[in-house]
Design an enzyme around this catalytic site. Structure first.
Site, PDB file in Angstrom:
ATOM      1  N   ASN A 133       0.831  -1.207   0.000  1.00 41.74           N
ATOM      2  CA  ASN A 133       0.000   0.000   0.000  1.00 41.74           C
ATOM      3  C   ASN A 133       0.874   1.269   0.000  1.00 41.74           C
ATOM      4  OD1 ASN A 133      -2.400   1.620   0.089  1.00 41.74           O
ATOM      5  ND2 ASN A 133      -3.437  -0.078   1.090  1.00 41.74           N
ATOM      6  N   ARG A 134       0.292   2.395   0.323  1.00 39.66           N
ATOM      7  CA  ARG A 134       0.936   3.678   0.052  1.00 39.66           C
ATOM      8  C   ARG A 134       1.610   4.297   1.278  1.00 39.66           C
ATOM      9  NH1 ARG A 134      -3.632   3.174  -2.940  1.00 39.66           N
ATOM     10  NH2 ARG A 134      -3.325   3.533  -5.154  1.00 39.66           N
ATOM     11  N   HIS A 159       3.296  -0.279  -2.724  1.00 43.62           N
ATOM     12  CA  HIS A 159       3.640  -1.707  -2.812  1.00 43.62           C
ATOM     13  C   HIS A 159       5.139  -1.984  -2.967  1.00 43.62           C
ATOM     14  CE1 HIS A 159      -0.530  -2.425  -2.720  1.00 43.62           C
ATOM     15  NE2 HIS A 159      -0.805  -2.362  -4.004  1.00 43.62           N
ATOM     16  N   HIS A 233      -1.330  -9.827  -3.105  1.00 47.76           N
ATOM     17  CA  HIS A 233      -2.181  -8.989  -3.949  1.00 47.76           C
ATOM     18  C   HIS A 233      -2.983  -9.818  -4.962  1.00 47.76           C
ATOM     19  CE1 HIS A 233      -3.567  -5.461  -6.038  1.00 47.76           C
ATOM     20  NE2 HIS A 233      -2.819  -4.658  -5.309  1.00 47.76           N
ATOM     21  N   GLN A 339      -7.493  -4.156   2.628  1.00 49.01           N
ATOM     22  CA  GLN A 339      -7.730  -3.216   1.528  1.00 49.01           C
ATOM     23  C   GLN A 339      -8.694  -3.864   0.545  1.00 49.01           C
ATOM     24  OE1 GLN A 339      -6.232  -0.107   1.182  1.00 49.01           O
ATOM     25  NE2 GLN A 339      -6.747   0.432  -0.932  1.00 49.01           N
ATOM     26  N   GLU A 364      -6.792  -7.328   0.400  1.00 52.56           N
ATOM     27  CA  GLU A 364      -5.393  -7.433   0.823  1.00 52.56           C
ATOM     28  C   GLU A 364      -5.309  -7.189   2.329  1.00 52.56           C
ATOM     29  OE1 GLU A 364      -3.531  -4.301  -1.539  1.00 52.56           O
ATOM     30  OE2 GLU A 364      -5.173  -4.593  -2.924  1.00 52.56           O
TER      31      GLU A 364
END
Ligand code: GLA
Length: 400
Positions: A133-134, A159, A233, A339, A364
Site C-alpha cells: 500500500n501507500r 507496494h 495482492h 484493503q 489485501e
C-alpha cells in the site's frame, strides 16, 4: 505438465529434497540433480491414483531478465483444489477451486507466461513489500533520520517502490505433510534496498490443506529498526478468472470502520464508521450495488477497512459468495486492516491479464496505509530482536 519432469520433482520431495534455500535474497537455485533422486519411489506413487494425492509438483516456468530460472510449484490437495506458485515474487499464479457441481475453475487473475510477471503490472498474486500500500510522499522518519522512497504512484510510493518484493526471486522450499502441502519462500532484502533501513529477512509460507484452506504465514526479522507491511495482492473472481465482472459477488466485511482517503489514496487519519454508507458490508451486499459511490475510490472501492476484533488474533475479516457457481471464499487474518479494491485500473488488455475494469477484486490483509507517518495507527515499526508475524487464511467452500 510434462510427466517425466513431474515424476522427478515429486520424487525429489519424497526423498526430502528441495530447492536450495541459502537465506540469501535472489539465490533460489532449483536442484534438478537432487530432484532426480529416488525416481523409483515416485513411479510407485504415480502408479496409484494421482488424482487424490497431496503433492507438490515442480516445473520450469521461465527466466528472469538476468537469466535466472523461475520455477512453478503446483500444490494439490485431496479435496480437489490446486494452487500454483512461482518463486519469482512469491506469486500465486492460479487457484483452482470446485464449484457446487465439483467443476474446477481458476479463480485468480494470472498471466499466461513468465514475461507477464516480469514487467511492472497490476501486482497479480504477488507478495507486496517492503511496504504494501501507500506511504505519503514516499517519505518517513525513523529515530530522526528521514528516508525518501521511490515515487511510483503519483506523489506516493506504492507496494514496495520501484522494485518491490514481487520482482525478486525467492528461495523456495516445498514441503508435504499428512494433511497439507506447501512452499516456504525466503528473501533477504539488503540494508538500503529501495532506501529502507536494515537487512530484512522475510519468510512467506503458502500452505494448502485438505480442508480447502490456502494459508499464508509471514515472518520477518531485521538487523536495524525499519518499517514493513506485507500482503498478498491476489485478484479474485469466484465465477472464474476471465468470466466477466464481479459486481454480483456478495461481500460481507467484518469491519465497522474504514479509512477515508484523499484523492491520492492516502488516509486522512480518520477511522470512519461504515454504518448507513456505501462502505457498509457488515451484512452481505452485491459488490456492484453501490460501486459508483465511494469517495476517492478511483472508480470503485479502493479503501482500507479496519477489521473488527483483536489485532494479532486470527479472526474472520471477509466472506464472498458467488451465487451462480456457489463458490465461497472466507478470509481470516491477524492483521488490523484489509484493503478492498475492485480492479478499477484493469483495462481489458493483455497488460492487465485481459480482465476488464471490475473483472476481479482484491482483499489485501495488511497494516494501514501510511502508518509510518501516522503514530495513531498500529505500528509498522520492526526492531532488531523482534519478529514480525502475520497469518491470513483463504477458506474455500460452496453454498448450496
Ligand atoms: C492497490 C491499490 C490500488 C491499485 C492496485 C494496483 O491495491 O490500492 O489503488 O494501485 O493496488 O493496481
Amino acid at each position: 505438465m510434462k510427466s517425466s519432469l513431474r515424476q522427478g520433482i515429486v520424487a525429489g520431495l519424497l526423498v526430502g529434497c528441495c530447492s536450495g534455500v541459502t537465506g540469501c535474497g535472489g539465490s533460489a537455485k532449483p536442484d534438478p540433480a537432487g530432484a532426480k533422486k529416488g525416481s523409483s519411489s515416485i513411479t510407485a506413487k504415480e502408479e496409484t491414483s494421482e488424482k487424490n494425492m497431496l503433492t507438490v509438483q515442480r516445473e520450469p516456468f521461465g527466466q528472469t531478465a538476468n537469466h535466472e530460472e523461475v520455477t512453478l510449484y503446483g500444490l494439490h490437495n485431496q479435496s480437489g483444489m490446486k494452487v500454483n506458485l512461482i518463486d519469482f515474487g512469491a506469486i500465486i499464479t492460479s487457484v483452482e477451486v470446485p464449484d457446487r457441481d465439483g467443476k474446477l475453475a481458476n479463480v485468480t487473475l494470472s498471466f499466461p507466461d513468465c514475461a507477464g510477471y516480469l514487467e511492472n503490472g497490476p501486482y497479480f498474486g504477488g507478495a507486496c513489500g517492503r511496504y504494501a500500500n501507500r506511504i505519503a510522499g514516499g517519505k518517513f522518519s525513523l529515530d530522526g533520520t528521514e528516508y525518501q522512497l521511490f515515487l511510483n504512484n503519483g506523489p506516493n510510493t506504492l507496494h514496495g517502490g520501484k522494485t518491490g518484493f514481487m520482482k525478486k526471486l525467492w528461495a523456495a522450499e516445498p514441503f508435504e505433510g499428512d494433511k497439507q502441502v506447501g512452499v516456504k519462500f525466503t528473501y533477504v532484502s539488503p540494508d538500503g534496498e529501495e532506501n529502507y533501513p536494515g537487512s530484512l529477512k522475510t519468510v512467506i509460507t503458502y500452505t494448502l490443506t485438505n480442508d480447502n484452506e490456502l494459508r499464508i504465514d509471514y515472518v520477518a526479522t531485521t538487523d536495524k529498526p525499519t518499517v514493513l507491511n506485507l500482503t498478498n495482492h491476489a485478484y479474485w473472481n469466484l465465477a472464474g478468472a476471465g468470466s466477466g465482472l464481479i459486481v454480483d459477488h456478495e461481500l460481507t466485511l467484518n469491519c465497522s470502520k474504514f479509512l477515508p482517503v484523499d484523492e491520492t489514496g492516502i488516509p486522512t487519519g480518520e477511522q470512519a464508521p461504515v454504518e448507513g454508507t456505501c462502505m457498509d458490508f457488515l451484512k452481505p451486499h452485491k459488490i456492484g450495488e453501490r460501486i459508483d459511490q465511494p469517495v476517492n475510490g478511483s472508480g470503485g472501492y479502493d479503501h482500507c477497512y479496519v477489521v473488527d476484533g483483536k489485532v494479532g488474533e486470527l479472526r474472520p475479516a471477509a466472506k464472498i459468495v458467488e451465487p451462480k457457481s456457489g463458490r465461497v471464499m472466507e478470509i481470516l487474518t491477524t492483521e488490523p486492516g484489509i484493503q478492498f479494491y475492485t480492479g478499477n485500473f484493469l483495462e481489458g488488455n493483455a497488460k492487465t491479464g485481459n480482465a476488464p475494469k471490475h473483472g476481479a477484486f482484491c482483499l489485501e490483509t495488511q497494516h494501514f496505509p501510511d502508518s509510518p507517518n501516522r503514530p495513531e495507527f498500529p505500528t509498522t515499526r520492526l526492531n532488531p530482536g523482534e519478529t514480525y508475524t502475520q497469518t491470513t487464511v483463504h477458506k474455500f467452500s460452496v453454498a448450496k
